[in-house]
Design an enzyme around this catalytic site. Structure first.
Site, short mmCIF file in Angstrom:
data_model
loop_
_atom_site.label_atom_id
_atom_site.label_comp_id
_atom_site.label_asym_id
_atom_site.label_seq_id
_atom_site.Cartn_x
_atom_site.Cartn_y
_atom_site.Cartn_z
N LYS A 47 38.66 41.48 50.49
CA LYS A 47 38.61 42.55 49.47
C LYS A 47 38.15 41.96 48.13
CE LYS A 47 43.53 42.10 48.50
NZ LYS A 47 44.68 42.83 48.00
N ARG A 143 55.27 49.66 47.70
CA ARG A 143 53.95 50.12 47.23
C ARG A 143 53.45 51.13 48.24
NH1 ARG A 143 50.27 44.88 45.87
NH2 ARG A 143 49.97 45.22 48.08
N TYR A 275 37.33 28.65 17.11
CA TYR A 275 38.04 29.76 16.47
C TYR A 275 39.50 29.40 16.22
CZ TYR A 275 34.21 32.99 17.51
OH TYR A 275 33.00 33.63 17.57
C1 LIG Z 1 47.60 44.27 52.84
C2 LIG Z 1 47.18 42.87 52.51
N1 LIG Z 1 47.13 41.96 53.48
C3 LIG Z 1 46.75 40.69 53.24
C4 LIG Z 1 46.41 40.28 51.98
C5 LIG Z 1 46.02 38.85 51.74
O1 LIG Z 1 46.96 38.23 50.91
P1 LIG Z 1 46.79 36.71 50.45
O2 LIG Z 1 45.54 36.63 49.69
O3 LIG Z 1 47.98 36.44 49.62
O4 LIG Z 1 46.74 35.90 51.71
C6 LIG Z 1 46.47 41.18 50.93
C7 LIG Z 1 46.17 40.76 49.56
O5 LIG Z 1 46.82 41.08 48.61
C8 LIG Z 1 46.86 42.53 51.20
O6 LIG Z 1 46.91 43.46 50.23
#
Ligand SMILES: Cc1ncc(COP(=O)(O)O)c(C=O)c1O
Length: 380
Positions: A47, A143, A275
């Site tokens: 993602k 959530r 700065y």
């Molecule tokens: C539903 C879900 N699964 C897996 C992950 C992967 O998590 P991580 O990057 O901590 O391994 C995330 C990331 O936040 C997530 O939202």
């Protein structure tokens, strides 16, 4: 010529890190006959533009993953259009009725975390192959997800949709709130999933990076287990504070951020830099002005002393990080001049986690915040 800043992305490191997570789980699996018939599939979480690394780069690096996990439907479509033909899980599911034909067309697996999504599926037309779903349960994060007590009810509705050819396979998932900590709450979350997983034909997904590394046995709770590592696949740690019980798994940095020296300043004792004049020299110094600032995603909160590597020699940031530049002490590195290379994090420099810690941030933020203006170069 563009500004001399570059983020290189190593697909080899992505593949290596993926193999590390898999082998961690395999070790546990081989330690007990009880696990012999359990299947573990890896969903590489990509993602947020693959945590800043580029969605299409991630498809290459994680070619050996069993599936991809993401949030945006458009990213899922992009992956399909670029040849990813294994499963794709939409971690938050779909957002609107108009998304459903795309799920059907591209055979995307969707999380279902809310009654509204079930209602939208009930109104959909069956077209082509039915949609595989993962029902998401809220086991303490508060959530997304159904309460465990609603499992049978939701499942009855989905079974009806299965008969109507809208829904295909039905699994279950949860997301731990505290897997990065040694915490009873994680056991409690897993206990809740154990109560309902059999209802879902044992297709289960519970482990993110932290859980895969700290609690690899959780990755084996069901018959068909889908782990969902993200951050560790990019070579950064999910553990910020409580590091107890974490195995010695070494991950390779995937993103290396480098920039070149734009100018060199020689300053006298008592002169200040940048700065707010937050740093004042206590002796004569040489300072390199580097082409990277907070508009590139480098954290403005980086403290005095945040590590960098200049021409292969360790140094530190002094003065405030500004929008397009930061300043580095090169008093002890006489050969540095305009064009010298500075590694801000990654291969041959400090780890992204070291920089994040020094800035009061986490590795996740730094990689996700890499600005669009920084060119990405893939190294295969
Ligand atoms: C539903 C879900 N699964 C897996 C992950 C992967 O998590 P991580 O990057 O901590 O391994 C995330 C990331 O936040 C997530 O939202």
């Amino acid at each position: 010529m563009p500004r001399p800043i570059l983020a290189t992305i190593s697909t080899e490191a992505m593949a290596y890190n993926l193999a590390q997570v898999k082998s961690r789980i395999q070790q546990v699996q081989q330690s007990s006959l009880a696990y012999a018939h359990r299947q573990v599939m890896t969903i590489a979480v990509i993602k947020a533009n693959a945590y800043g690394h580029g969605t299409l780069n991630a498809i290459k690096g994680f070619a050996q993953a069993d599936a991809l996990g993401m949030i945006d439907l458009a990213d899922a479509v992009l992956c399909r259009e670029n040849g990813w033909d294994k499963p794709i899980l939409l971690l938050e599911g779909f957002f609107d009725a108009s998304d459903i034909p795309l799920l059907q067309h591209h055979q995307l697996t969707t999380a279902i975390h809310h009654d509204e999504q079930v209602a939208l599926l009930s109104e959909a037309k069956a077209v082509g192959k039915p949609i595989d779903v993962m029902v998401k349960f809220n086991t303490g994060m508060n959530r997304l997800g159904f309460h465990i007590s609603r499992a049978s009810h939701v499942l009855d509705q989905l079974h009806q949709l299965q008969k109507n050819n809208i829904v295909g396979r039905i699994g279950c998932m949860t997301h731990f709130a505290n897997a990065d900590l040694c915490h009873d709450a994680v056991d409690e979350s897993l206990a809740q999933m154990n109560r309902i997983k059999d209802l879902f034909g044992d297709r289960v997904s519970v482990c993110n990076s932290a859980a895969s590394l700290r609690y690899p046995e959780f990755a084996l709770v069901g018959t068909e287990n889908w782990i969902r590592p993200g951050i560790c696949l990019y070579g950064s740690t999910p553990f910020q504070t409580d590091k107890e019980g974490i195995p010695d798994v070494v991950f390779k940095p995937v993103m290396t951020l480098t920039a070149r020296v734009l100018a060199v300043q020689s300053i006298q004792k008592g002169a200040s830099i940048g700065y707010g004049s937050t740093f004042t020299a206590t002796e004569a110094m040489r300072i390199a002005v580097v082409a990277c600032g907070y508009a590139d995603g480098y954290p403005r909160s980086a403290k005095l002393g945040t590590p960098v590597m200049v021409d292969g020699i360790a140094s530190r940031i002094i003065g405030r990080v500004s929008m397009d530049m930061l300043t580095v002490d090169i008093t002890h590195i006489p050969n540095v001049g305009v064009h010298s290379q500075v590694v801000l994090w990654g291969e041959g420099g400090p780890s992204i986690d070291q920089v994040a810690e020094s800035a009061g941030r986490i590795g996740y933020e730094l990689m996700c915040n890499l600005a669009k203006r920084v060119p990405l170069q893939i190294v295969e």
